[in-house]
Scaffold this active site. Structure first.
Site, PDB file in Angstrom:
ATOM      1  N   ASP A   1       0.870  -1.171   0.000  1.00 39.65           N
ATOM      2  CA  ASP A   1       0.000   0.000   0.000  1.00 39.65           C
ATOM      3  C   ASP A   1       0.912   1.228   0.000  1.00 39.65           C
ATOM      4  OD1 ASP A   1      -2.115   1.702  -0.008  1.00 39.65           O
ATOM      5  OD2 ASP A   1      -3.183   0.751   1.635  1.00 39.65           O
TER       6      ASP A   1
HETATM    7  C1  NOJ Z   1      -3.958   3.940  -0.013  1.00 41.28           C
HETATM    8  C2  NOJ Z   1      -5.137   3.039   0.165  1.00 41.28           C
HETATM    9  O1  NOJ Z   1      -5.075   2.408   1.417  1.00 41.28           O
HETATM   10  C3  NOJ Z   1      -5.289   1.988  -0.915  1.00 41.28           C
HETATM   11  O2  NOJ Z   1      -6.546   1.376  -0.759  1.00 41.28           O
HETATM   12  C4  NOJ Z   1      -5.123   2.570  -2.273  1.00 41.28           C
HETATM   13  O3  NOJ Z   1      -5.322   1.582  -3.263  1.00 41.28           O
HETATM   14  C5  NOJ Z   1      -3.750   3.203  -2.363  1.00 41.28           C
HETATM   15  N1  NOJ Z   1      -3.638   4.253  -1.368  1.00 41.28           N
HETATM   16  C6  NOJ Z   1      -3.449   3.761  -3.747  1.00 41.28           C
HETATM   17  O4  NOJ Z   1      -4.147   4.917  -3.962  1.00 41.28           O
END
Ligand code: NOJ
Length: 750
Positions: A265
């Site tokens: 993430d």
């Molecule tokens: C943070 C989020 O937790 C996740 O769900 C997302 O896909 C990513 N950022 C990318 O934007």
């Protein structure tokens, strides 16, 4: 490209080019119209590496993608096409209801169709990978990301994740078809269980609970063939998932056989330092690589340290090559070596956007996901003006009131690529309906500063407009006036979009702002009152339940929300949704879920004795249970029968009940089978949803609805953490929601 050629390509790459494949940077670092050096400096990625990064995120739109890809290929030395990933969570330009709402459909095939449609739109928009579905189980409504989950039931979540992966990836395996997008299942693992419902907070639970309740949905995604998995931010048994070898290597790769790409993430490798399990970014890079993480999303950890770690022998060339191979293989499966612009087609993008079949699908989804919580005196459906009999005879006037009456933003936080202008609001849908006599006003704002700590700052920055005192008074007075002069009020209330989604944790779950006060005032002035409720999570609704004659929970219903709501209000369609998450009586009950363990002191809800597992100021039961929802028909369930008392391994027992549509309209009944394992080597839940059948019943019709129970359905992680069933007594019940008590007995024999 043939595998052999791909191997040759891998072997021909320099160390920098290889490492590049493992780095994902934000789109603004690659912008064909000039790079934004700020972000780049922050990550500290050198020029050569930047020219060869493997992927980017949230750069979408055919023209934009083509421009960035062209520029990238011109500058990169390896000339390996860039992979475009994006958060396409519940629709691309056309937005569907939020996942929590989709969970209320109890219809995985619907999610599959929606994701397949999304894949078509996204492919035309140049996207290759979507960071969806989210398999995180949720039990605590304080967590803002409940809106991205399909709910609190492990089996349903698994079925939904499978359906989404299949929908997104439809056609992906056909060589040269250029169809489908790769699906990334996230956030592995257990991100949905942060302590106190506070986002990014500690997750800590037994391995049994992790395996029993939290892992099945991700696993279903892997078994459905998802191309990618995303690590979560949280700890799992004290080790952040992104550096958790046991989770990523032992469970995901070895046990489940996942061979796809593992991405972190956002910035999660660097967070290993903040968590305090790595002393610096170099150590963080090593831990992530050892855990088997392939792509570093938006930090400089891999970019700046992998080479040194390999040269020093802390990591091996083989580890690097294996990770790069997985990324190249994905690019190859997507056909990017043959066509780096795969599917990006502005004309198709325009053609697909707002096409009638997608809009019809959006309306269908919104009705299937909306949950009718109250319908006192069968107020709904209203009859359209001009119909012979009905609640809205010709000339009757509707007062449409509330901050969600005309709100294009009512999509929820994660519809980041959705087209807000294209959203049809309730007001717009009413306005396009001939003969519908209504007036409308907002009445109040969604939020006040006491509901959202950062509101004053947002207002100061110009990111939020707060009403002046004068406007507040005017709106309030107008709302009361139109209520006074109306025969029926439709009051559209809800949770502001900024209160939910990522970082949207709350400690209060009541309606924000002046909305409840407004509702009380409107109630005094009309004889019939319908509340249409927008929300991204379960809210506390005790007072709303009492004030409203009809209460329709539409969540954030998507692009066609307004039309779908109008159609439901007037009976052109019926709300079919059943709750995918329990709605609490009070925030103090959280975490709250129907499939809880039996305690040693279960409370009967009546006895005046405090020494039971109970609250002294609130019932244990939710205000509305999981699985609950009304429709415009009504149903009566006969007793649950079994066609035998003994279930043998390899055999089945049929459980059945007669279900009657006791209403005057045809309708779809969501018939639910709950099972209880009475005694186990470890404590078992008081009930578990084992199966669901959506049954169409004509008015007055009775049907025998059957379920086949097999031994596989009774398996769980026993005392030795082995997944198997244990012989003994079980109980079953067929009912309309999770408040049923399993009482029909059968035994599993060895
Ligand atoms: C943070 C989020 O937790 C996740 O769900 C997302 O896909 C990513 N950022 C990318 O934007």
């Amino acid at each position: 490209m043939k595998e052999e050629k791909l191997r040759e390509l891998l072997d021909s790459l320099s160390m920098t080019e290889k490492i590049g494949q493992l780095i994902q940077v934000p789109g603004n670092m690659l912008n064909a119209d000039g790079q934004e050096l700020g972000v780049r400096d922050e990550l500290g990625i050198g020029d050569e590496l930047l020219r060869n990064v493997g992927s980017t995120l949230n750069v979408v739109g055919a023209d934009q993608v083509r421009r960035v890809q062209e520029e990238y290929l011109r500058r990169s030395s390896a000339k390996i096409p860039l992979l475009f990933m994006a958060d396409i969570i519940y629709g691309f330009r056309t937005v569907w209801p939020i996942p929590l709402a989709l969970g209320c459909s109890f219809e995985p095939s619907l999610l599959r169709r929606l994701c397949a449609a999304t894949a078509q739109e996204s492919t035309a928009g140049g996207v290759h990978v979507t960071f969806s579905p989210m398999g995180d189980l949720v039990r605590d409504a304080r967590w803002g990301r409940c809106l991205e989950s399909t709910g609190e039931d492990p089996n349903r979540n698994a079925a939904y994740v499978k359906a989404c992966v299949e929908g997104f990836q439809e056609g992906l395996a056909e060589e040269g078809a250029g169809k489908g997008i790769a699906s990334c299942v996230k956030h592995f693992a257990a991100y949905g269980a942060p302590e106190g419902g506070r986002d990014y907070n500690t997750v800590d639970m037994s391995e049994r609970r992790l395996r029993q309740d939290y892992l099945p949905a991700y696993r279903a995604g892997v078994e459905a063939g998802c191309e990618m998995v995303m690590t979560s931010f949280n700890t799992v048994d004290g080790v952040p998932a992104t550096g958790n070898r046991w989770l990523m290597q032992d469970v995901l790769r070895k046990e489940w056989g996942f061979t796809g790409v593992l991405i972190t993430d956002y910035a999660a490798i660097a967070e290993l330092v903040t968590h305090g399990v790595a002393k610096d970014q170099k150590e963080a890079a090593r831990l992530a690589m050892e855990a088997g993480v392939d792509i570093d999303m938006c930090t400089g950890c891999y970019a700046n340290h992998l080479e040194a770690l390999i040269r020093e022998g802390a990591l091996t060339q083989e580890q690097l090559d294996a990770a790069v191979w997985r990324v190249l293989s994905l690019k190859n499966r997507l056909g990017l070596f043959e066509d780096p612009f795969r599917g990006a087609d502005a004309a198709a993008e325009n053609r697909l956007y707002q096409n009638e079949s997608f809009l019809a699908l959006a309306r269908e989804a919104a009705a299937k996901c909306s949950v009718l919580l109250e319908n006192k005196g069968e107020l709904l459906p209203l009859r359209e003006a001009g119909e012979a009999e009905g609640t809205q005879a010709k000339g009757e006037r509707i007062a449409l009131i509330g901050p969600f009456a005309d709100r294009k933003e009512a999509l929820g936080m994660w519809a980041i690529h959705g087209d807000r202008k294209g959203v049809v609001t309730i007001r717009e849908a009413f306005a396009e309906t001939p003969g519908l006599d209504f007036c409308w006003t907002e009445g109040c704002e969604t939020l006040l500063p006491e509901d959202y700590t950062d509101l004053p700052v947002l207002a100061e920055r110009g990111e939020r407009v707060c009403w002046s005192e004068e406007k507040r008074k005017e709106e309030w007075a107008r709302a009361l006036e139109i209520a006074e002069n109306a025969d029926v009020a439709v009051v559209a209330l809800g949770e502001d979009e900024i209160q939910g989604g990522e970082g949207g944790s709350r400690t209060k779950l009541t309606l924000p702002g002046d909305q409840l006060r407004l509702l009380r005032e409107v109630r005094k002035r009309v004889s019939r009152l319908i509340v249409v409720l927008f929300a991204g999570r379960p809210l506390e609704l005790r007072e709303v339940k009492e004030l409203a004659d009809a209460l329709l929970l539409v969540w954030y219903p998507g692009t066609e929300g307004g039309r779908a709501i109008r159609d439901m209000l007037f009976g052109k369609s019926e709300p079919e949704g059943r709750l995918s998450m329990s709605l609490p009586e009070s925030v103090g009950q959280l975490p709250l879920y129907y499939n809880a363990f039996s305690t040693g002191r279960p409370y009967d809800g009546k006895t005046a004795n405090r020494f039971f597992s109970r609250y002294t100021d609130c019932p244990n039961a939710p205000l509305y249970p999981f699985g609950y929802g009304l429709s415009y028909h009504s149903a009566a369930y006969g007793p649950t029968h079994l066609d035998g008392r003994i279930l043998k391994r390899g055999g089945t027992v049929t459980v059945w009940a007669e279900v009657t549509n006791t209403g005057s309209r045809d309708g779809v009944e969501t018939v639910q089978l709950y099972l209880r394992d009475v005694t186990g080597s470890v404590v078992r839940p008081v009930k578990e949803l084992a199966d669901v059948r959506k049954v169409f019943l004509k008015a007055g019709e009775t049907r025998r609805v059957e379920f086949a129970v097999t031994e596989e359905m009774l398996r769980f992680y026993g005392r030795d953490l082995q997944y198997r069933s244990e012989p003994g007594l079980f109980r079953a019940a067929i009912g309309a929601d999770s408040s049923v008590v399993p009482d029909a007995e059968f035994e599993l024999e060895d």
